[in-house]
Design a protein around this motif. Structure first.
Motif, PDB file in Angstrom:
ATOM      1  N   GLY A 129      34.871  32.158  40.181  1.00  0.00           N
ATOM      2  CA  GLY A 129      35.564  33.282  39.562  1.00  0.00           C
ATOM      3  C   GLY A 129      35.051  34.626  40.009  1.00  0.00           C
ATOM      4  O   GLY A 129      35.812  35.600  40.079  1.00  0.00           O
ATOM      5  N   ASN A 134      37.591  35.705  45.301  1.00  0.00           N
ATOM      6  CA  ASN A 134      38.100  36.501  44.174  1.00  0.00           C
ATOM      7  C   ASN A 134      37.613  37.943  44.230  1.00  0.00           C
ATOM      8  O   ASN A 134      38.358  38.857  43.844  1.00  0.00           O
ATOM      9  N   GLU A 138      40.062  41.042  44.331  1.00  0.00           N
ATOM     10  CA  GLU A 138      39.917  42.069  43.289  1.00  0.00           C
ATOM     11  C   GLU A 138      39.806  43.460  43.886  1.00  0.00           C
ATOM     12  O   GLU A 138      40.423  44.422  43.387  1.00  0.00           O
ATOM     13  N   TYR A 159      42.425  43.069  36.771  1.00  0.00           N
ATOM     14  CA  TYR A 159      42.534  41.874  37.612  1.00  0.00           C
ATOM     15  C   TYR A 159      41.989  40.653  36.894  1.00  0.00           C
ATOM     16  O   TYR A 159      40.907  40.697  36.279  1.00  0.00           O
ATOM     17  N   PRO A 161      40.754  36.820  37.608  1.00  0.00           N
ATOM     18  CA  PRO A 161      40.363  35.951  38.726  1.00  0.00           C
ATOM     19  C   PRO A 161      41.296  34.748  38.872  1.00  0.00           C
ATOM     20  O   PRO A 161      41.774  34.178  37.890  1.00  0.00           O
ATOM     21  N   VAL A 162      41.548  34.369  40.106  1.00  0.00           N
ATOM     22  CA  VAL A 162      42.370  33.198  40.400  1.00  0.00           C
ATOM     23  C   VAL A 162      41.515  31.940  40.223  1.00  0.00           C
ATOM     24  O   VAL A 162      40.371  31.881  40.688  1.00  0.00           O
TER      25      VAL A 162
END
Length: 299
Positions: A129, A134, A138, A159, A161-162
């Motif tokens: 993360g 990420n 970001e 943002y 996190p993916v």
């Protein structure tokens, strides 16, 4: 080299130590575990080998068959991706100049010089993360938000996190990351032995690169391709560490189930049965490959 039939005592003396080592530390432990697969627990630490097939029957229940099937599918997808990625790499190395080949092969073999656990944790750091991926997304997102704010369109939401870890995507990515060298090396060995004049003749006759690869290179390198597929598929099927660290609750493979039987559930007979079902499947694949190679050698 002298024929072993002419000096059987000498070769027997030389081979006795490795054969004894193999028997004591491989055959005998495997035989004990195989015996456990026909037993049952009679206490916390005692196992009675009664000759029952109940553990194999339990291993064929829908729950475990589903996990086994998913493991096969994940291993097959991993093998396919490794082939798609590894074949061009192997071709590039095989057709590179002689002075570059050792260095390119060294790059492929470098991962073997690092512990698998360290490499997996490095991938966790990249995909986490707050990892490199990420963090890069970001920074790009915040920069775009700042430009939008300066142009009067307003700032973006903070943002988020993916989620790149603990799912099937992370599982397959980790398995490809670990097993890709197992695919590249056999492919390189097969491609490097090809008769380059046939490839040049195909190109000179106007076949084109794609037709040359599909009709000349791949058929001639098929034994090496099959070896690479087998060498990649078998360890991917029995992978434990990558699914355990990178896969989520729905991304566990059969090796993780076996580990839980031996450690947490303390059901060694059932864990042994699962282990040997996996081993039987591996032996079948190796036997099929050996039969195919023998058939081709006779033709």
């Amino acid at each position: 080299m002298q024929d072993w039939k002419l000096s059987r005592r000498f070769f027997a003396a030389v081979a006795s130590a490795p054969i004894a080592w193999l028997f004591l530390f491989f055959v005998l432990p495997m035989a004990i575990v195989w015996g456990y697969s026909f037993g049952r627990n009679v206490g916390l630490t005692e196992i009675e080998i009664s000759g029952t097939f109940a553990n194999y029957g339990k291993a064929l229940e829908p729950l475990y068959l589903e996990i086994m099937l998913k493991s096969v599918v994940v291993a097959a997808i991993t093998t396919a991706i490794c082939f798609v990625v590894g074949f061009p790499v192997a071709m590039a190395i095989a057709f590179a100049r002689d002075k570059w080949k050792p260095w390119l092969l060294l790059l492929i073999m470098l991962p073997f010089w690092t512990n698998l656990l360290i490499r997996t944790y490095a991938l966790l750091f990249v995909l986490g993360g707050r990892g490199l991926v990420n963090s890069g997304i970001e920074h790009l997102y915040n920069g775009t938000s700042l430009v939008s704010q300066l142009l009067g369109f307003g700032a973006f939401d903070p943002y988020q996190p993916v989620q790149l870890l603990y799912n099937n995507f992370a599982l397959i990515l980790g398995l490809v990351y670990v097993h890709l060298p197992f695919m590249v090396l056999p492919l390189y060995a097969a491609l490097d032995r090809l008769d380059k004049s046939l490839i040049e003749a195909s190109l000179d006759l106007g076949a084109g690169h794609w037709k040359t690869i599909t009709r000349i290179v791949i058929p001639m390198a098929m034994p090496g391709i099959l070896s690479g597929l087998l060498i990649t598929f078998v360890p991917a099927l029995g992978a434990y560490l990558t699914p355990d660290l990178m896969g989520g609750t729905d991304s566990q493979m059969i090796a993780n189930v076996i580990e839980r039987q031996f450690k947490r559930a303390n059901d060694w007979p059932f864990g042994a049965a699962l282990s040997f079902l996996l081993l039987y499947a591996t032996f079948i694949l190796i036997a099929l490959q050996a039969l195919r190679s023998r058939k081709e050698a006779r033709q």
